[in-house]
Structure formats: C-alpha cells, structure tokens
Design a protein around this motif. Sequence first.
Motif, PDB file in Angstrom:
ATOM      1  N   LYS A 149      -1.369  79.870  79.977  1.00  0.00           N
ATOM      2  CA  LYS A 149      -0.886  78.656  79.317  1.00  0.00           C
ATOM      3  C   LYS A 149      -1.893  78.184  78.266  1.00  0.00           C
ATOM      4  N   ILE A 150      -1.343  77.612  77.212  1.00  0.00           N
ATOM      5  CA  ILE A 150      -2.165  77.024  76.159  1.00  0.00           C
ATOM      6  C   ILE A 150      -1.462  75.776  75.651  1.00  0.00           C
ATOM      7  N   GLY A 151      -2.235  74.784  75.244  1.00  0.00           N
ATOM      8  CA  GLY A 151      -1.615  73.597  74.674  1.00  0.00           C
ATOM      9  C   GLY A 151      -2.548  72.414  74.635  1.00  0.00           C
ATOM     10  N   LEU A 152      -2.158  71.432  73.828  1.00  0.00           N
ATOM     11  CA  LEU A 152      -2.888  70.169  73.738  1.00  0.00           C
ATOM     12  C   LEU A 152      -2.203  69.184  74.688  1.00  0.00           C
ATOM     13  N   ASN A 153      -2.641  69.184  75.932  1.00  0.00           N
ATOM     14  CA  ASN A 153      -1.980  68.362  76.958  1.00  0.00           C
ATOM     15  C   ASN A 153      -2.643  66.996  77.131  1.00  0.00           C
ATOM     16  N   GLU A 154      -3.330  66.535  76.082  1.00  0.00           N
ATOM     17  CA  GLU A 154      -4.056  65.271  76.173  1.00  0.00           C
ATOM     18  C   GLU A 154      -3.159  64.105  76.598  1.00  0.00           C
ATOM     19  N   GLN A 190      -0.681  63.991  78.481  1.00  0.00           N
ATOM     20  CA  GLN A 190      -0.372  64.023  79.908  1.00  0.00           C
ATOM     21  C   GLN A 190      -1.450  63.340  80.756  1.00  0.00           C
ATOM     22  N   VAL A 191      -2.668  63.273  80.230  1.00  0.00           N
ATOM     23  CA  VAL A 191      -3.742  62.596  80.971  1.00  0.00           C
ATOM     24  C   VAL A 191      -4.133  61.275  80.311  1.00  0.00           C
ATOM     25  N   GLY A 192      -3.265  60.768  79.427  1.00  0.00           N
ATOM     26  CA  GLY A 192      -3.474  59.443  78.856  1.00  0.00           C
ATOM     27  C   GLY A 192      -4.357  59.375  77.639  1.00  0.00           C
ATOM     28  N   LEU A 193      -4.688  60.518  77.041  1.00  0.00           N
ATOM     29  CA  LEU A 193      -5.555  60.523  75.869  1.00  0.00           C
ATOM     30  C   LEU A 193      -4.732  60.577  74.582  1.00  0.00           C
ATOM     31  N   VAL A 194      -5.237  59.956  73.556  1.00  0.00           N
ATOM     32  CA  VAL A 194      -4.639  60.000  72.219  1.00  0.00           C
ATOM     33  C   VAL A 194      -5.178  61.233  71.488  1.00  0.00           C
ATOM     34  N   VAL A 195      -4.305  61.932  70.780  1.00  0.00           N
ATOM     35  CA  VAL A 195      -4.757  63.047  69.946  1.00  0.00           C
ATOM     36  C   VAL A 195      -5.123  62.492  68.574  1.00  0.00           C
ATOM     37  N   PRO A 196      -6.399  62.541  68.187  1.00  0.00           N
ATOM     38  CA  PRO A 196      -6.815  61.943  66.911  1.00  0.00           C
ATOM     39  C   PRO A 196      -6.172  62.643  65.713  1.00  0.00           C
ATOM     40  N   GLU A 197      -6.055  61.912  64.618  1.00  0.00           N
ATOM     41  CA  GLU A 197      -5.445  62.458  63.406  1.00  0.00           C
ATOM     42  C   GLU A 197      -6.163  63.723  62.943  1.00  0.00           C
ATOM     43  N   SER A 198      -7.472  63.770  63.067  1.00  0.00           N
ATOM     44  CA  SER A 198      -8.220  64.939  62.596  1.00  0.00           C
ATOM     45  C   SER A 198      -7.829  66.202  63.353  1.00  0.00           C
ATOM     46  N   ILE A 199      -7.493  66.072  64.632  1.00  0.00           N
ATOM     47  CA  ILE A 199      -7.042  67.224  65.418  1.00  0.00           C
ATOM     48  C   ILE A 199      -5.561  67.480  65.171  1.00  0.00           C
ATOM     49  N   GLN A 200      -4.786  66.407  64.987  1.00  0.00           N
ATOM     50  CA  GLN A 200      -3.372  66.593  64.647  1.00  0.00           C
ATOM     51  C   GLN A 200      -3.232  67.414  63.365  1.00  0.00           C
ATOM     52  N   LEU A 201      -4.067  67.121  62.375  1.00  0.00           N
ATOM     53  CA  LEU A 201      -4.035  67.881  61.120  1.00  0.00           C
ATOM     54  C   LEU A 201      -4.257  69.361  61.385  1.00  0.00           C
ATOM     55  N   GLU A 249       4.327  67.841  66.219  1.00  0.00           N
ATOM     56  CA  GLU A 249       4.701  66.568  66.840  1.00  0.00           C
ATOM     57  C   GLU A 249       5.286  66.801  68.225  1.00  0.00           C
ATOM     58  N   ARG A 250       6.213  67.748  68.325  1.00  0.00           N
ATOM     59  CA  ARG A 250       6.872  67.994  69.607  1.00  0.00           C
ATOM     60  C   ARG A 250       5.852  68.439  70.665  1.00  0.00           C
ATOM     61  N   LEU A 251       4.945  69.320  70.286  1.00  0.00           N
ATOM     62  CA  LEU A 251       3.960  69.825  71.246  1.00  0.00           C
ATOM     63  C   LEU A 251       2.986  68.733  71.671  1.00  0.00           C
ATOM     64  N   MET A 252       2.491  67.951  70.705  1.00  0.00           N
ATOM     65  CA  MET A 252       1.455  66.954  71.014  1.00  0.00           C
ATOM     66  C   MET A 252       2.008  65.753  71.754  1.00  0.00           C
ATOM     67  N   VAL A 253       3.136  65.234  71.314  1.00  0.00           N
ATOM     68  CA  VAL A 253       3.670  64.017  71.930  1.00  0.00           C
ATOM     69  C   VAL A 253       4.040  64.270  73.389  1.00  0.00           C
ATOM     70  N   ALA A 254       4.529  65.476  73.684  1.00  0.00           N
ATOM     71  CA  ALA A 254       4.868  65.825  75.063  1.00  0.00           C
ATOM     72  C   ALA A 254       3.650  66.290  75.853  1.00  0.00           C
ATOM     73  N   GLY A 255       2.553  66.562  75.174  1.00  0.00           N
ATOM     74  CA  GLY A 255       1.401  67.144  75.858  1.00  0.00           C
ATOM     75  C   GLY A 255       1.757  68.487  76.464  1.00  0.00           C
TER      76      GLY A 255
END
Length: 251
Positions: free
Chosen positions: A123-128, A130-141, A153-159
């Motif tokens: 498995k791989i993903g930005l699951n932040e 799911q544990v209550g963390l915000v994904v900063p804009e610099s990483i979203q970019l 958007e779909r991957l990050m918002v769902a974690g």
Amino acid sequence: MLNVITHDAVTEINLARLPVNALNVDLLRAIRDAVDGALAAGARGLVLSGAPGMFSAGVDVPALLGCDESGVRDFWREFFRTCSKLALSPVPVVAAITGHSPAGGAVLSLFCDYRVMAEGPFKIGLNEVQVGLVVPESIQLALRRIVGPYRAERLMVAGAMVDSSQALAHGLVDELTNVEQVVTRSLHWLEGMLALPSNAMLTTRAIARADLTDIWGDPDALPIDQFLEAYFKPETQAVLRALVARLKKKD
C-alpha cells in the motif's frame, strides 16, 4: 540507520532503521547527509530504497507523541528540509519503493524523479487526513504535479491508501516489478537518463521541475502553523494515540 551503496555513477541510499524505517530526526538528517556526501563524491544519480516489503512506515509516531510543541515543530522542519533536499537534487533521483509506503514514506517519493514500486499487496498513499492531519499546500503541489489536480484531491481528501496496481493506474508510481527487482529497475531507468547528453538532460529537467524547486527552495520559510495546529487538536492526538496502541498490540 542507512546503507550507502555505490553502483558506478549512481549512489543508493538504503533506509535501514529497524523495524519499519520509521522517520525520526536522526534518519531524516542522515538522508540529507548521504545525499550531500554522494553528490560531493560525484554521483550522477541517486536511488532511495527501503527494505523488502517496507519502504518506510512514515513518521515515527510514538517518538513524535513524546515531544513537546518545540520538539514537534523541529521534527517537521527536519522533514521538510529532507523533502527539499530531494526536490532540489541537481541529479535525478529514483524512489525504489520496496514495499508499503504510507504517509511520510509516500511524501518522500513525490520529490523523486521516478518511482518504481514492488508489485503485490503493498500500500502507498498520503493517509494524513485519516489521522487528523492537514496536508500542506507545498505537499499538495508535489502530488498534483504527478497525478493531476482532480486525482490528487480525491486521494488526499480521503486519505486513501491504494495498492500497487492502483498506484500505477493513478500515476502515483511509474513502474511495477517484483520486490527483488525494484532497485535493479531503478538503476536501469537511471542508466537511460545518464546515457543522454548531460547538459541537455539536466537543464531540461531543471526547467521541468521549476514549479517544485520554487516552492521548496527555502523549506524553513514554508508555512506550517496550520499543519501544527491540526496536529495538536484533541481529535488528532486521540487518533494518533489509538494508532500507537494498536501497533503495540501487534508487537
């Protein structure tokens, strides 16, 4: 904590912090030092690899929960500096994703030029989220420039955590191979890059990555207050402590 392996003109930086290559301040600094050392020794390409079945489990959450606010801020600055070191590398970098790569492990791979992942039930993903963390804009970019705005958007918002075949379909990784061949395939890709006219390849690469390097040129200037505020919210702390409790039960 690290194995540094020379493959002719390419240096492999192999994460070796048992048991799961969890990222703490010492490992993050060691990665940066290894990058600097490899470049100083004349490396023309870099491979960042993990252990069979586990690239990196991400942030060392138990250690982080033991830090006060100053310690947490210091950790995230070190993490951002390591992302920046990969983003600003003057030579191509391949993430040899040898297994599971949640959260921080996935983030590090975003700053590499190419991602080879072990095929199978990894498995791989930005699951932040799911544990209550915000994904900063610099990483979203960094994610958007790889998979596109909508998919990011779909991957990050769902974690979301996706398996290797889904990661390939989304463009989150570039290539799949069996776990024993991940580093070999990473080296093969780099060999193709290094066979190209050097100035043309490196200059074109620098132009193509300008959006990334502009944002990550000074990691200490990146705003992280919103991110830290989310980390200290009671909801996030409760989720992280529950996660640690579950991990302890598995041990």
